[in-house]
Write an enzyme that holds these catalytic residues in place. Structure first.
Site, short mmCIF file in Angstrom:
data_model
loop_
_atom_site.label_atom_id
_atom_site.label_comp_id
_atom_site.label_asym_id
_atom_site.label_seq_id
_atom_site.Cartn_x
_atom_site.Cartn_y
_atom_site.Cartn_z
N ASP A 94 13.48 -5.43 -26.19
CA ASP A 94 13.11 -5.26 -27.60
C ASP A 94 13.11 -6.65 -28.21
O ASP A 94 13.58 -7.63 -27.59
CB ASP A 94 14.14 -4.33 -28.29
CG ASP A 94 13.77 -3.97 -29.73
OD1 ASP A 94 12.60 -4.20 -30.12
OD2 ASP A 94 14.64 -3.44 -30.45
N GLN A 101 13.14 7.04 -31.46
CA GLN A 101 12.47 6.21 -30.45
C GLN A 101 12.87 6.65 -29.04
O GLN A 101 12.04 6.72 -28.13
CB GLN A 101 12.87 4.74 -30.66
CG GLN A 101 12.29 3.79 -29.62
CD GLN A 101 10.78 3.66 -29.74
OE1 GLN A 101 10.28 3.41 -30.83
NE2 GLN A 101 10.05 3.85 -28.64
N ARG A 114 5.60 8.77 -29.46
CA ARG A 114 6.35 8.93 -30.71
C ARG A 114 5.86 10.17 -31.47
O ARG A 114 6.66 10.90 -32.06
CB ARG A 114 6.20 7.68 -31.60
CG ARG A 114 6.90 6.43 -31.09
CD ARG A 114 8.41 6.58 -31.03
NE ARG A 114 9.00 6.89 -32.33
CZ ARG A 114 9.29 6.00 -33.27
NH1 ARG A 114 9.07 4.71 -33.06
NH2 ARG A 114 9.83 6.38 -34.42
N CYS A 150 9.85 -0.66 -27.38
CA CYS A 150 9.58 0.22 -28.52
C CYS A 150 8.48 -0.30 -29.42
O CYS A 150 7.87 0.47 -30.17
CB CYS A 150 10.86 0.46 -29.32
SG CYS A 150 11.51 -1.03 -30.12
N ARG A 165 14.38 5.52 -43.10
CA ARG A 165 14.58 4.27 -42.35
C ARG A 165 15.29 3.30 -43.28
O ARG A 165 14.79 2.99 -44.36
CB ARG A 165 13.25 3.68 -41.88
CG ARG A 165 13.40 2.25 -41.36
CD ARG A 165 12.19 1.72 -40.65
NE ARG A 165 12.05 2.31 -39.33
CZ ARG A 165 11.29 1.80 -38.35
NH1 ARG A 165 10.61 0.69 -38.55
NH2 ARG A 165 11.21 2.40 -37.19
N HIS A 169 18.48 4.14 -33.22
CA HIS A 169 17.07 4.52 -33.37
C HIS A 169 16.80 5.74 -32.48
O HIS A 169 16.04 5.65 -31.51
CB HIS A 169 16.19 3.33 -32.98
CG HIS A 169 14.76 3.43 -33.43
ND1 HIS A 169 14.28 4.47 -34.22
CD2 HIS A 169 13.69 2.61 -33.21
CE1 HIS A 169 12.99 4.27 -34.45
NE2 HIS A 169 12.61 3.16 -33.85
N1 CP Z 1 9.17 1.38 -32.59
C1 CP Z 1 9.15 1.55 -33.93
O1 CP Z 1 10.02 2.19 -34.52
O2 CP Z 1 8.08 0.98 -34.54
P1 CP Z 1 7.89 0.80 -36.11
O3 CP Z 1 8.91 -0.20 -36.57
O4 CP Z 1 6.49 0.28 -36.25
O5 CP Z 1 8.08 2.13 -36.78
N1 NVA Z 2 15.46 -3.46 -32.98
C1 NVA Z 2 14.26 -3.42 -33.78
C2 NVA Z 2 13.52 -2.14 -33.53
C3 NVA Z 2 12.20 -2.04 -34.25
C4 NVA Z 2 11.51 -0.74 -34.01
C5 NVA Z 2 14.62 -3.54 -35.24
O1 NVA Z 2 15.61 -2.93 -35.67
O2 NVA Z 2 13.93 -4.27 -35.95
#
Ligand code: CP
Ligand code: NVA
Length: 313
Positions: free
Chosen positions: A227, A139, A294, A266, A109, A136
């Site tokens: 989101d 997700q 997930r 998400c 990540r 992502h």
């Molecule tokens: N939706 C998601 O990716 O959550 P986290 O940021 O908690 O991993």
């Molecule tokens: N769009 C958000 C998603 C978090 C899971 C971010 O990138 O922070």
């Protein structure tokens, strides 16, 4: 056999995504009510180790990949930039080569998508995108599974998105191209998704509507998704929040959608901003099914990366 990196949904293609969803449905059903850490009967990743590398915060991605590996019979270790040498300037390329000698699969990540491409370029084990500023994909495998479980086949599905044209929306558009559903996008001017993702969906045969009118996007939708208005790494800017306000998913907006339409997010959510409490806690919200999924989706992504998923016949 070439290494199967999962940097974006297109890496798996329509058959790969369908295989992931089918496998997730089967594995989820086969272990209903089992203790969550007990391995599946076949433990297909027995002895395998996943390294999770986090350069941003995470709850769901971290826990779901950890539990996914336990359920597949494998194990995990976690690194973050502050306590690993990444935080002191060791290159992604060297990190990829070292981790490839020590573990069987890497999940990253990070912020800049180029970093995960660099990791994949130098790794000799599969690399999985656990979120970048651009996309992502993990997700969205969970989201597709959730939508199908709630009785909506993907072809012809009408998905509506509200708010920021961000990384999650980009992966929805990529999924639309592959799985043949339509996306209506309501954003303020200047916050549209990147044009290449809209184009990708359209070239794939998906109908994509871009509008600044939230009600127009909601009308006739099967699924409403939003989101956070401020993604990780972005600054809280007053102007942006003000521009987003008309795009809150609330009961008035939900009433424009098809009866029984589902609400997805998400998570983490900012209740009172992008979604009202009534919608978030209401009967049409499936956000906690989505969060649980997930685990089931990430198991399928892992199995696909190891070349252990059959394409649907
Ligand atoms: N939706 C998601 O990716 O959550 P986290 O940021 O908690 O991993
Ligand atoms: N769009 C958000 C998603 C978090 C899971 C971010 O990138 O922070």
């Amino acid at each position: 056999m070439p290494i199967k990196h999962f940097l974006d949904l297109s890496d798996a293609g329509a058959d790969g995504i369908a295989a992931m969803i089918n496998d997730a449905i089967d594995r989820k059903a086969a272990r209903a009510d089992w203790p969550k850490g007990k391995p599946d009967a076949d433990a297909p990743l027995d002895g395998r180790v996943l390294a999770m590398v986090f350069e941003k915060n995470s709850t769901r991605t971290r826990v779901s990949f950890d539990i996914a590996m336990r359920q597949l019979g494998g194990s995990v270790l976690t690194l973050d930039s502050s306590s690993s040498q990444l935080g002191r300037g060791e290159t992604i390329a060297d990190t990829a080569r070292v981790l490839s000698r020590m573990v069987d699969v890497i999940m990253l990540r990070t912020d800049d998508h180029a970093k995960i491409e660099e990791m994949a370029k130098h790794a000799t084990v599969p690399v999985i995108n656990g979120l970048t500023d651009r996309s992502h994909p993990c997700q969205i495998v969970a989201d597709l599974l959730t939508v199908i479980e709630h009785g909506h086949p993907l072809p012809g599905l009408e998905v509506a998105w509200f708010g920021d044209g961000n990384n999650v929306l980009h992966s929805i558009l990529e999924a639309a191209a592959l799985m043949k559903f339509n996306v209506r996008i309501a954003t303020p001017a200047g916050y549209e998704p990147e044009a290449e993702f809209v184009e990708m969906a359209r070239v794939g045969g998906s109908q994509v509507t871009l509008t600044q009118d939230a009600a127009e996007a909601a009308r006739g939708a099967d699924v409403l998704i939003t989101d956070t208005w401020v993604s990780m790494g972005q600054e809280h800017v007053h102007n942006k929040l003000a521009a987003m306000a008309p795009y809150q998913v609330n009961n008035e907006l939900l009433s424009q959608a098809k009866p029984g339409a589902k609400f997805l997010h998400c998570l983490p959510a900012h209740v009172g901003e992008e979604v009202s409490e009534k919608v978030f806690e209401g009967s049409q919200s499936v956000v906690f099914d989505e969060a649980e999924n997930r685990i089931h989706a990430q198991k399928s992504v892992l199995l696909w990366s190891f070349g252990l998923l059959d394409a649907p016949s």
